[in-house]
Write an enzyme that holds these catalytic residues in place. Structure first.
Site, PDB file in Angstrom:
ATOM      1  CG  HIS A 224     -15.489  26.919  11.047  1.00  0.00           C
ATOM      2  ND1 HIS A 224     -15.093  27.409  12.265  1.00  0.00           N
ATOM      3  CD2 HIS A 224     -14.837  25.745  10.878  1.00  0.00           C
ATOM      4  CE1 HIS A 224     -14.239  26.564  12.809  1.00  0.00           C
ATOM      5  NE2 HIS A 224     -14.063  25.549  11.989  1.00  0.00           N
TER       6      HIS A 224
ATOM      7  CD  GLU B  93     -10.456  23.662  10.511  1.00  0.00           C
ATOM      8  OE1 GLU B  93     -11.341  23.933  11.341  1.00  0.00           O
ATOM      9  OE2 GLU B  93     -10.663  22.936   9.514  1.00  0.00           O
TER      10      GLU B  93
ATOM     11  CG  ASP C   4     -15.925  22.325   8.050  1.00  0.00           C
ATOM     12  OD1 ASP C   4     -14.755  21.970   7.858  1.00  0.00           O
ATOM     13  OD2 ASP C   4     -16.438  22.345   9.175  1.00  0.00           O
TER      14      ASP C   4
ATOM     15  N   GLY D 295     -27.410  24.561   7.470  1.00  0.00           N
ATOM     16  CA  GLY D 295     -28.560  24.581   8.356  1.00  0.00           C
ATOM     17  C   GLY D 295     -28.307  23.935   9.699  1.00  0.00           C
TER      18      GLY D 295
ATOM     19  CG  LEU E 152     -21.513  20.153  13.637  1.00  0.00           C
ATOM     20  CD1 LEU E 152     -22.454  19.146  13.006  1.00  0.00           C
ATOM     21  CD2 LEU E 152     -22.171  21.529  13.696  1.00  0.00           C
TER      22      LEU E 152
ATOM     23  N   GLY F  46     -18.451  18.312  10.880  1.00  0.00           N
ATOM     24  CA  GLY F  46     -18.437  18.791   9.500  1.00  0.00           C
ATOM     25  C   GLY F  46     -19.651  18.324   8.738  1.00  0.00           C
TER      26      GLY F  46
END
Length: 387
Positions: A226, A139, A285, A259, A318, A320
């Site tokens: 993602h 990645e 992830d 979520g 954020l 993971g």
């Protein structure tokens, strides 16, 4: 992973993902699926020792195509000295229902990438207990600076064939998937080159326009990393990378169902637009604190704080989750986004198809999960059946 069994095993009255009506699975003494047969064709000569799952769902174990570490070890930090932890991780992952995965190396120095690739290259040929390492997901480091997210900017590289060769070194055969931002390569040479090496190209951490994404798919990219995260949002005049991927029949998008990364409402839109498991697959992830309690943990030269399974940098970015893959299956059903079979397929068959593997079928190892839907409690649970 499946071990040879003492005797053949019959599993009856099973709802097998991807099959209609109730099925019977015959598993031979080597732990291989010998047959999958409709129950109404079996007759009455069923072995007395058969396992009757009474209409519960049977699936292969999950496959996680984007997992960054577990048990305190981030895969970019792999060395010969801590390689034994990776073997513990493979067993841990099977314990949480995953029987295949791509250790994911996020953006870091070329030296660390190649060090990790060397360790994984040595382990893959060995007989592995637990989840099978199916290859590596790189990645980065060919990501758009503006959409780098938690990836460290100092290690991002330009997307050229020379830089790709430098990163892969002698380990191209180990890399199964690479995430890149296609707009960084105006020549259009890199994606065909990677495909010639047998590497699946996934678009992500990108500012690509719809036209740039379409060109990348025409050149051979077949995945998106993602969905929604680290890319422009859907827009009614510029569908961008994600909108183009959703409408492309040969492209599959990974997504996170914790979520936090994507709201349940947007996931519902995504699943409807993408024909569910036909165009999507679940990923965790998950970061290195997977399997550890909430708290503050080192992450490259920085720290992440984990609260309720969500990991963020000190500035709130954020980075993971620390939730296992199959929690995403349970969330999709709990949120009422899709039915039980679809949710299971998104974590088991769909990711396999995304990298060219088949779903549950004859001649495969019987690493099987049994899923039970409790109608009264509205709860989906699973347990290992064989493996």
């Amino acid at each position: 992973m499946t071990q040879a069994t003492q005797n053949p095993v019959d599993i009856i009255n099973a709802r097998v993902t991807g099959y209609k009506d109730l099925q019977m699975l015959l598993v031979d003494q080597e732990g291989i699926i010998e047959q999958i047969l409709p129950m109404d064709t079996v007759g009455k000569d069923i072995c007395a020792s058969a396992i009757d799952v009474a209409g519960d769902w049977i699936s292969l174990g999950g496959v996680d195509l984007q997992i960054n570490g577990a048990l305190g070890l981030a895969f970019p930090d792999l060395t010969a000295e801590n390689a034994h932890v990776l073997q513990k991780i493979t067993q841990f992952l099977w314990d949480v229902g995953v029987d295949g995965f791509l250790p994911t190396l996020v953006t870091t120095s070329v030296e660390k990438i190649q060090r990790s690739l060397a360790v994984i290259a040595d382990i893959i040929p060995c007989k592995q207990a637990g989840a099978k390492i199916l290859g590596v997901h790189l990645e980065g480091p060919f990501l758009n600076y503006q959409k780098r997210g938690a990836h460290p900017a100092e290690y991002l590289l330009p997307l050229t064939i020379d830089e790709v060769k430098r990163v892969l070194g002698d380990y191209a055969h180990v890399v199964k998937v690479i995430t890149l931002a296609p707009e960084l390569d105006p020549t259009g040479e890199v994606i065909p080159y990677l495909r010639s090496l047998g590497i699946t190209v996934s678009l992500g951490h990108s500012q690509a326009t719809s036209a740039q994404a379409q060109l990348a798919f025409e050149l051979g990219a077949t995945m998106v990393t993602h969905a929604f995260n680290a890319m422009p949002p859907l827009h009614h005049r510029e569908p961008g990378l994600l909108g183009t991927a959703i409408t492309h029949s040969d492209v599959m998008c990974g997504f996170i169902a914790d979520g936090e990364h994507v709201s349940p409402t947007m996931l519902q839109i995504l699943l409807r637009a993408s024909y569910e498991e036909k165009g999507l697959f679940l990923v965790s992830d998950a970061l290195s604190p997977l399997g550890l309690p909430d708290g503050v943990y080192p992450w490259d030269s920085r720290e992440i704080e984990v609260k309720n399974g969500t990991a963020r940098l000190a500035d709130g970015t954020l980075s993971g989750t620390t939730l296992p893959l199959l929690v995403g299956v349970q969330n999709l059903v709990k949120w009422g986004i899709c039915d039980v079979e679809t949710a299971i397929l998104l974590a088991t068959d769909a990711p396999r198809r995304a990298i060219g593997l088949s779903g549950i079928a004859k001649s495969q190892p019987a690493n099987l999960l049994c899923w039970h839907w409790d109608e009264a409690r509205k709860e989906l649970t699973w347990q290992q059946l064989l493996g």
